[in-house]
Design a protein around this motif. Structure first.
Motif, PDB file in Angstrom:
ATOM      1  N   VAL A  41      34.341  49.063  41.435  1.00  0.00           N
ATOM      2  CA  VAL A  41      35.240  48.890  40.282  1.00  0.00           C
ATOM      3  C   VAL A  41      35.767  47.452  40.224  1.00  0.00           C
ATOM      4  CG1 VAL A  41      37.305  49.719  39.100  1.00  0.00           C
ATOM      5  CG2 VAL A  41      35.828  51.349  40.263  1.00  0.00           C
ATOM      6  N   SER A  42      36.042  46.857  41.393  1.00  0.00           N
ATOM      7  CA  SER A  42      36.501  45.464  41.329  1.00  0.00           C
ATOM      8  C   SER A  42      35.345  44.554  40.904  1.00  0.00           C
ATOM      9  CB  SER A  42      37.150  45.021  42.642  1.00  0.00           C
ATOM     10  OG  SER A  42      36.405  45.432  43.736  1.00  0.00           O
ATOM     11  N   GLN A  43      34.136  44.838  41.364  1.00  0.00           N
ATOM     12  CA  GLN A  43      32.959  44.080  40.895  1.00  0.00           C
ATOM     13  C   GLN A  43      32.830  44.190  39.378  1.00  0.00           C
ATOM     14  OE1 GLN A  43      29.070  45.268  42.689  1.00  0.00           O
ATOM     15  NE2 GLN A  43      28.283  45.324  40.606  1.00  0.00           N
ATOM     16  N   PHE A  44      33.008  45.394  38.872  1.00  0.00           N
ATOM     17  CA  PHE A  44      32.864  45.647  37.432  1.00  0.00           C
ATOM     18  C   PHE A  44      33.933  44.881  36.648  1.00  0.00           C
ATOM     19  CE2 PHE A  44      32.503  47.997  33.521  1.00  0.00           C
ATOM     20  CZ  PHE A  44      31.198  48.470  33.505  1.00  0.00           C
ATOM     21  N   THR A  45      35.158  44.914  37.172  1.00  0.00           N
ATOM     22  CA  THR A  45      36.279  44.241  36.500  1.00  0.00           C
ATOM     23  C   THR A  45      35.996  42.743  36.384  1.00  0.00           C
ATOM     24  OG1 THR A  45      37.736  45.870  37.515  1.00  0.00           O
ATOM     25  CG2 THR A  45      38.792  43.911  36.588  1.00  0.00           C
ATOM     26  N   ILE A  46      35.579  42.155  37.496  1.00  0.00           N
ATOM     27  CA  ILE A  46      35.279  40.717  37.479  1.00  0.00           C
ATOM     28  C   ILE A  46      34.041  40.460  36.614  1.00  0.00           C
ATOM     29  CG2 ILE A  46      34.619  38.733  38.924  1.00  0.00           C
ATOM     30  CD1 ILE A  46      37.584  39.434  39.243  1.00  0.00           C
ATOM     31  N   ILE A  95      41.756  48.935  44.730  1.00  0.00           N
ATOM     32  CA  ILE A  95      40.928  48.192  43.769  1.00  0.00           C
ATOM     33  C   ILE A  95      41.624  46.890  43.359  1.00  0.00           C
ATOM     34  CG2 ILE A  95      39.819  48.270  41.495  1.00  0.00           C
ATOM     35  CD1 ILE A  95      39.608  51.362  41.874  1.00  0.00           C
ATOM     36  N   GLY A  96      42.926  46.968  43.115  1.00  0.00           N
ATOM     37  CA  GLY A  96      43.668  45.781  42.704  1.00  0.00           C
ATOM     38  C   GLY A  96      43.545  44.657  43.725  1.00  0.00           C
ATOM     39  N   GLY A 133      41.707  41.087  43.402  1.00  0.00           N
ATOM     40  CA  GLY A 133      42.452  39.875  43.738  1.00  0.00           C
ATOM     41  C   GLY A 133      41.681  38.969  44.689  1.00  0.00           C
ATOM     42  N   ARG A 134      41.038  39.580  45.676  1.00  0.00           N
ATOM     43  CA  ARG A 134      40.254  38.776  46.640  1.00  0.00           C
ATOM     44  C   ARG A 134      39.138  38.015  45.923  1.00  0.00           C
ATOM     45  NH1 ARG A 134      40.356  43.631  49.590  1.00  0.00           N
ATOM     46  NH2 ARG A 134      42.014  43.482  51.119  1.00  0.00           N
ATOM     47  N   ILE A 135      38.458  38.706  45.002  1.00  0.00           N
ATOM     48  CA  ILE A 135      37.343  38.030  44.297  1.00  0.00           C
ATOM     49  C   ILE A 135      37.902  36.923  43.399  1.00  0.00           C
ATOM     50  CG2 ILE A 135      35.296  38.338  42.849  1.00  0.00           C
ATOM     51  CD1 ILE A 135      35.342  41.330  43.556  1.00  0.00           C
ATOM     52  N   ALA A 136      39.011  37.241  42.712  1.00  0.00           N
ATOM     53  CA  ALA A 136      39.623  36.245  41.815  1.00  0.00           C
ATOM     54  C   ALA A 136      40.026  35.005  42.628  1.00  0.00           C
ATOM     55  CB  ALA A 136      40.835  36.851  41.116  1.00  0.00           C
ATOM     56  N   LYS A 137      40.577  35.247  43.820  1.00  0.00           N
ATOM     57  CA  LYS A 137      40.992  34.135  44.673  1.00  0.00           C
ATOM     58  C   LYS A 137      39.778  33.284  45.078  1.00  0.00           C
ATOM     59  CE  LYS A 137      43.857  33.335  48.682  1.00  0.00           C
ATOM     60  NZ  LYS A 137      44.372  33.902  49.921  1.00  0.00           N
ATOM     61  N   SER A 138      38.668  33.967  45.338  1.00  0.00           N
ATOM     62  CA  SER A 138      37.468  33.226  45.736  1.00  0.00           C
ATOM     63  C   SER A 138      36.915  32.379  44.584  1.00  0.00           C
ATOM     64  CB  SER A 138      36.389  34.170  46.276  1.00  0.00           C
ATOM     65  OG  SER A 138      35.769  34.849  45.199  1.00  0.00           O
ATOM     66  N   LEU A 139      37.333  32.705  43.353  1.00  0.00           N
ATOM     67  CA  LEU A 139      36.928  31.893  42.190  1.00  0.00           C
ATOM     68  C   LEU A 139      37.925  30.752  41.946  1.00  0.00           C
ATOM     69  CD1 LEU A 139      35.979  34.815  39.746  1.00  0.00           C
ATOM     70  CD2 LEU A 139      34.376  33.241  40.848  1.00  0.00           C
ATOM     71  N   GLY A 140      38.912  30.654  42.826  1.00  0.00           N
ATOM     72  CA  GLY A 140      39.898  29.581  42.689  1.00  0.00           C
ATOM     73  C   GLY A 140      41.091  29.957  41.838  1.00  0.00           C
ATOM     74  N   MET A 141      41.244  31.259  41.552  1.00  0.00           N
ATOM     75  CA  MET A 141      42.388  31.683  40.738  1.00  0.00           C
ATOM     76  C   MET A 141      43.621  31.881  41.625  1.00  0.00           C
ATOM     77  SD  MET A 141      40.673  34.386  38.055  1.00  0.00           S
ATOM     78  CE  MET A 141      41.927  34.162  36.783  1.00  0.00           C
ATOM     79  N   LEU A 163      44.536  45.622  34.920  1.00  0.00           N
ATOM     80  CA  LEU A 163      45.282  46.862  35.190  1.00  0.00           C
ATOM     81  C   LEU A 163      44.538  47.676  36.253  1.00  0.00           C
ATOM     82  CD1 LEU A 163      46.121  47.926  31.510  1.00  0.00           C
ATOM     83  CD2 LEU A 163      47.417  46.416  33.040  1.00  0.00           C
ATOM     84  N   HIS A 164      45.242  47.977  37.342  1.00  0.00           N
ATOM     85  CA  HIS A 164      44.633  48.775  38.415  1.00  0.00           C
ATOM     86  C   HIS A 164      45.625  49.798  38.958  1.00  0.00           C
ATOM     87  CE1 HIS A 164      40.916  46.597  38.472  1.00  0.00           C
ATOM     88  NE2 HIS A 164      41.520  45.441  38.636  1.00  0.00           N
ATOM     89  N   CYS A 165      46.521  50.272  38.109  1.00  0.00           N
ATOM     90  CA  CYS A 165      47.509  51.258  38.574  1.00  0.00           C
ATOM     91  C   CYS A 165      47.122  52.648  38.070  1.00  0.00           C
ATOM     92  CB  CYS A 165      48.909  50.876  38.099  1.00  0.00           C
ATOM     93  SG  CYS A 165      49.046  50.765  36.321  1.00  0.00           S
ATOM     94  N   PRO A 166      47.679  53.696  38.672  1.00  0.00           N
ATOM     95  CA  PRO A 166      47.365  55.043  38.171  1.00  0.00           C
ATOM     96  C   PRO A 166      48.049  55.302  36.837  1.00  0.00           C
ATOM     97  CG  PRO A 166      48.890  55.151  40.032  1.00  0.00           C
ATOM     98  CD  PRO A 166      48.562  53.712  39.842  1.00  0.00           C
TER      99      PRO A 166
END
Ligand SMILES: NC(=O)c1ccc[n+]([C@@H]2O[C@H](COP(=O)([O-])OP(=O)(O)OC[C@H]3O[C@@H](n4cnc5c(N)ncnc54)[C@H](O)[C@@H]3O)[C@@H](O)[C@H]2O)c1
Ligand SMILES: O=C(O)[C@H](O)CO
Length: 320
Positions: free
Chosen positions: A105-110, A161-162, A166-174, A208-211
């Motif tokens: 799901v995090s892959q999909f979001t990014i 998932i959130g 976040g980890r992937i976003a950080k790796s993109l420099g965000m 958005l990654h909350c229930p």
């Protein structure tokens, strides 16, 4: 033990085996159940002690009528289709499947975000239609190309998932900021915890990654959208009900929201009169972020494990 699986089709369209599940008891498998038809749901459950459901709603009325029910096993992480309060009142064990789709799901979001930033599909269409052959320069773009480095991603719901998004976003420099979850050391290594209002004000991208529950229903609405930056990007792979779809459409049309990527809508399957149909700057997929074969295999293992642990008197993945 009588076990009724009310809607197995999306988990197992035919590429998985139910042998292990069937070894646990007298299992009755239904491919589909009409989510709007309570009497059909009640009739199918009958005197079963255990049910497994993906998206069939299990209401107070159903729980009252099916009075042999002791176990509700979800086929998902989200459990917004179950009346948890009523189930708890009747000592029914409700168990969900956390973590089976965190990476997917995090892959999909990014993936949705990257498509918004690059418009790979639209540019491919343009090139295939011969537009590059006719171009004046070595390159041209039909839509802005966006770099994410240095931009801020705000994550609402910093759970499994959130945090991985976040980890992937950080790796993109965000820069990553998050709201809604209890701060943890693991979370602090990925981003900064802020209030929901601060997140709305500071984010260039909101994910958005909350229930979905009574506190989060329509948290994205006219009022909260007005607090966002002009030209924000919105991502929702959690639940459609988190967003007021009419307000969201207005913000997409006005450009307040530059673009959005979503995998869920408030009512699924989508209704004919859904407000988002025809929106130009929207990427939308039919709730498939979880649906790879590897992910579904993992999910089925957890479903079986949850039921097995219930039968052994253990409390694993109990929804509190
Ligand atoms: N599209 C898909 O295929 C797909 C797949 C799996 C999960 N999901 C959805 O994603 C959601 C998140 O999954 P997860 O595995 O990260 O769950 P999780 O339980 O690990 O994380 C959810 C986080 O949201 C936080 N939260 C609770 N109430 C909140 C609020 N009011 N505001 C902000 N945050 C709040 C929780 O504290 C928790 O940290 C699920 O509930 C489900 O609805 C969608
Ligand atoms: O919550 C989940 O696990 C997904 O939405 C798939 O049902």
């Amino acid at each position: 033990m009588k076990i009724v699986f009310l809607d197995y089709k999306t988990l197992n369209p035919g590429d998985l085996s139910f042998d292990e599940l069937e070894s646990l008891g007298d299992v009755i498998l239904y491919r589909d159940t009409d989510v709007k038809n309570e009497s059909e749901i009640i009739e199918k459950i009958g005197d079963a002690e255990a049910i497994i459901v993906n998206k069939v709603p299990i209401s107070k009325n159903i729980i009252e009528k099916c009075n042999n029910l002791k176990y509700i096993g979800l086929c998902s992480t989200g459990y917004n289709n179950i009346d948890i309060v009523e189930a708890k009142k009747r000592n029914i064990s409700v168990r969900n499947c956390p973590e089976y789709s965190t990476y997917a799901v995090s892959q999909f979001t990014i993936g949705l975000l990257l498509e918004i930033c690059h418009n790979t599909y639209r540019h491919t269409e343009s090139v295939m239609a011969g537009e590059w052959i006719k171009a004046d320069d070595f390159c041209y773009w039909k839509h802005p190309v966006i770099e994410l480095y240095g931009k801020t991603m705000g994550i609402v719901g910093f759970g499994n998932i959130g945090k991985n998004t976040g980890r992937i976003a950080k790796s993109l420099g965000m820069n990553v900021i998050a709201s809604g979850s209890r701060p943890t050391d693991e979370g602090r290594e990925i981003g900064e915890y802020v209030s929901f209002d601060e997140l709305l004000e500071k984010s260039d991208v909101i994910a958005l990654h909350c229930p979905l529950n009574e506190k989060t229903e329509k948290i994205i609405n006219k009022d909260t959208i007005s607090k966002m930056k002009d030209g924000v990007i919105l991502l929702n792979t959690a639940r459609g009900g988190l967003i007021d779809e009419a307000d969201f459409r207005e913000a997409l049309d006005s450009g307040k929201i530059y673009a959005a990527g979503i995998d869920t809508v408030a009512v699924e399957p989508m209704l004919e009169n859904n407000a988002l149909r025809g929106a130009q700057n929207l990427l939308i997929t039919p709730h498939i972020a979880w649906a790879s074969l590897d992910t579904r295999k993992r999910l089925l293992d957890i479903i079986v494990g949850n039921l097995q642990s219930y039968m052994n008197g253990e409390s694993i993945n109990e929804v509190k």
